[in-house]
Design an enzyme around this catalytic site. Structure first.
Site, PDB file in Angstrom:
ATOM      1  N   ARG A 127      33.159   8.955  -7.318  1.00 46.86           N
ATOM      2  CA  ARG A 127      31.732   8.982  -7.463  1.00 46.86           C
ATOM      3  C   ARG A 127      31.102  10.482  -6.850  1.00 46.86           C
ATOM      4  NH1 ARG A 127      31.116   3.775  -4.632  1.00 46.86           N
ATOM      5  NH2 ARG A 127      31.021   2.196  -6.284  1.00 46.86           N
ATOM      6  N   LYS A 149      26.351  22.318 -15.495  1.00 51.63           N
ATOM      7  CA  LYS A 149      26.407  21.494 -16.791  1.00 51.63           C
ATOM      8  C   LYS A 149      27.908  21.058 -17.143  1.00 51.63           C
ATOM      9  CE  LYS A 149      22.920  22.246 -19.908  1.00 51.63           C
ATOM     10  NZ  LYS A 149      22.109  22.771 -21.306  1.00 51.63           N
ATOM     11  N   GLU A 191      26.138  35.531 -25.351  1.00 54.66           N
ATOM     12  CA  GLU A 191      25.450  34.650 -24.450  1.00 54.66           C
ATOM     13  C   GLU A 191      24.368  35.754 -23.703  1.00 54.66           C
ATOM     14  OE1 GLU A 191      24.486  31.527 -24.683  1.00 54.66           O
ATOM     15  OE2 GLU A 191      26.105  30.401 -25.584  1.00 54.66           O
ATOM     16  N   LYS A 233      20.084  33.279 -15.589  1.00 53.33           N
ATOM     17  CA  LYS A 233      20.692  31.662 -15.545  1.00 53.33           C
ATOM     18  C   LYS A 233      20.048  30.889 -14.223  1.00 53.33           C
ATOM     19  CE  LYS A 233      23.399  28.513 -17.523  1.00 53.33           C
ATOM     20  NZ  LYS A 233      24.557  28.165 -18.155  1.00 53.33           N
ATOM     21  N   GLU A 243      17.049  20.125 -17.133  1.00 53.48           N
ATOM     22  CA  GLU A 243      16.602  20.798 -18.639  1.00 53.48           C
ATOM     23  C   GLU A 243      15.532  19.727 -19.098  1.00 53.48           C
ATOM     24  OE1 GLU A 243      18.862  21.126 -22.691  1.00 53.48           O
ATOM     25  OE2 GLU A 243      19.989  22.122 -21.171  1.00 53.48           O
ATOM     26  N   ARG A 247      14.647  24.929 -18.890  1.00 54.44           N
ATOM     27  CA  ARG A 247      16.080  25.547 -19.108  1.00 54.44           C
ATOM     28  C   ARG A 247      16.471  25.230 -20.381  1.00 54.44           C
ATOM     29  NH1 ARG A 247      21.323  23.297 -15.618  1.00 54.44           N
ATOM     30  NH2 ARG A 247      22.887  24.186 -16.847  1.00 54.44           N
ATOM     31  N   ASN A 251      18.893  27.530 -25.115  1.00 53.93           N
ATOM     32  CA  ASN A 251      19.425  26.826 -26.048  1.00 53.93           C
ATOM     33  C   ASN A 251      19.107  27.783 -27.392  1.00 53.93           C
ATOM     34  OD1 ASN A 251      21.257  24.694 -25.211  1.00 53.93           O
ATOM     35  ND2 ASN A 251      19.369  23.835 -24.580  1.00 53.93           N
ATOM     36  N   HIS A 254      21.326  28.006 -30.345  1.00 50.89           N
ATOM     37  CA  HIS A 254      22.273  26.966 -30.182  1.00 50.89           C
ATOM     38  C   HIS A 254      21.823  25.598 -31.151  1.00 50.89           C
ATOM     39  CE1 HIS A 254      23.428  29.223 -26.930  1.00 50.89           C
ATOM     40  NE2 HIS A 254      24.377  28.235 -26.520  1.00 50.89           N
ATOM     41  N   HIS A 258      25.158  25.371 -32.696  1.00 50.41           N
ATOM     42  CA  HIS A 258      25.788  24.014 -32.546  1.00 50.41           C
ATOM     43  C   HIS A 258      26.072  23.326 -33.764  1.00 50.41           C
ATOM     44  CE1 HIS A 258      25.522  23.106 -27.809  1.00 50.41           C
ATOM     45  NE2 HIS A 258      26.601  23.837 -28.229  1.00 50.41           N
ATOM     46  N   HIS A 270      32.529  29.344 -30.179  1.00 49.10           N
ATOM     47  CA  HIS A 270      31.187  28.996 -30.050  1.00 49.10           C
ATOM     48  C   HIS A 270      29.985  30.249 -29.840  1.00 49.10           C
ATOM     49  CE1 HIS A 270      27.792  27.263 -27.537  1.00 49.10           C
ATOM     50  NE2 HIS A 270      27.864  28.121 -26.709  1.00 49.10           N
TER      51      HIS A 270
END
Length: 372
Positions: A127, A149, A191, A233, A243, A247, A251, A254, A258, A270
């Site tokens: 957990r 993330k 990035e 960031k 997000e 946040r 993206n 992206h 993506h 990427h």
């Protein structure tokens, strides 16, 4: 550091922090102890490539420092194709067979794939146990290791199964980037350029004016770029960890990026797909009336200076791209949402809905200009 360089420290959220300095790798055991992180067992999770470069060195550093009583080491096959449920299960089974309990911790030594997998494993093992990130790629250092993330890929798409799990500490040692090929170095810099476009005109200018020395890992410039990009960031994550709004602006590039990546990975990396996405999402912002058209060539030129692609590869279709966009995590219901830039250095602080026909017209133009 012991070598005499100043360590730059950036607070992220809670007690999560980033340390940036050349030579940090060998100091990790001592620094973990001084931060009060003393797990009963520490599991170094890496991929086979990175493990070959730095695994022995890190194990040696732990031997010389009376750290955790048990330091274990697990490496899986390198590459995006390992970022799946099976690899995660492999790490878990290894830890269980070594009797790792809740007082264990994981150290992720590697690029984005390692960071994501090791971080997600830490989020769910018993957990949740602490994770320490030691990024070894520019992509992981500038972007993916910061902010908690974690995820794995499934047949339906990238990063769809995961958790937010903040690392206790991130050790960014730019000297480890010297083992990367130029293509791998540049991929992560995409990035940082993206961050310049959405938040920091000065960072963008620095990157546009110094492409060659930055790509050649000039120590001073690289630390400046790293520090600025990571600081932005961290600031965003502190305001919007899960997000819900701000946040999601990270993206930028992206949504289109993506969708391309889902169709051409692993032939394209990427950051390469994000580079194409940034240029065409700038075009989208122009058509939505938020950006002056003169900014688009400026943005395109910066990515081009780093040898990053700005045109889509041949062989993609509008239908396939739209289909991939339909499962984008920024969407609300069936509405595609996109980060919209307003100039170089600023963007609207939440993603905006994009009319489907507008997205289709930009993608159609992108496909017409594609290269093969």
């Amino acid at each position: 550091t012991r070598g005499g360089t100043r360590v730059k420290e950036i607070a992220v959220i809670g007690d999560s922090r980033v340390l940036i300095a050349p030579g940090l790798l060998d100091e990790i055991p001592a620094r973990l102890e001084s931060l009060g992180l003393k797990p009963a067992a520490l599991v170094i999770v890496s991929d086979e490539t990175v493990d070959c470069h730095y695994g022995d060195r890190l194990m040696q550093a732990f031997k010389q420092n009376a750290g955790p009583s048990k330091v274990l080491r697990y490496a899986f096959a390198a590459g995006e194709s390992s970022k799946n449920r099976e690899t995660k299960a492999g790490i878990e089974d290894y830890m269980l067979s070594n009797k790792c309990t809740r007082d264990s911790a994981i150290l992720a030594l590697g690029g984005g794939v390692v960071g994501d997998l090791a971080g997600f494993t830490a989020a769910t093992y018993m957990r949740g146990i602490p994770v320490v990130q030691v990024p070894t790629s520019t992509m992981a250092m500038i972007d993916s290791s910061v902010g908690g993330k974690t995820a794995l890929n499934v047949p339906a798409g990238k990063n769809l199964i995961g958790a937010f799990h903040q690392p206790k500490v991130i050790f960014a040692d730019p000297t480890v980037l010297s083992t990367l090929s130029r293509r791998e170095v540049v991929e992560g810099l995409a990035e940082a350029i993206k961050m310049g476009v959405i938040r920091d005109a000065q960072l963008f200018e620095t990157m546009a004016a110094n492409a060659e020395p930055i790509m050649s890992l000039d120590n001073h410039l690289l630390q400046e770029v790293l520090h600025k990009a990571v600081k932005h960031k961290a600031d965003i994550v502190a305001i919007d960890e899960k997000e819900t709004g701000l946040r999601a602006t990270l993206n930028y590039g992206h949504t289109i990026g993506h969708a391309i990546e889902a169709l051409v990975s692993p032939q394209m990396l990427h950051g390469e797909c994000v580079s194409i996405g940034c240029v065409w999402e700038a075009e989208l912002a122009v058509r939505m009336g938020h950006l002056e058209a003169a900014h688009v060539p400026v943005i395109r030129r910066c990515f081009e200076q780093y040898g990053l692609p700005v045109l889509a590869p041949k062989g993609l279709t509008l239908e396939k791209l739209m289909e991939k966009m339909a499962v984008d995590k920024k969407n609300q219901g069936k509405t595609i949402r996109c980060t919209v830039i307003t100039s170089v250095g600023s963007s609207i602080d939440h993603p905006l809905p994009v009319p489907r026909e507008l997205m289709e017209s930009v993608l159609t133009e992108m496909l017409k200009a594609s290269v093969g």
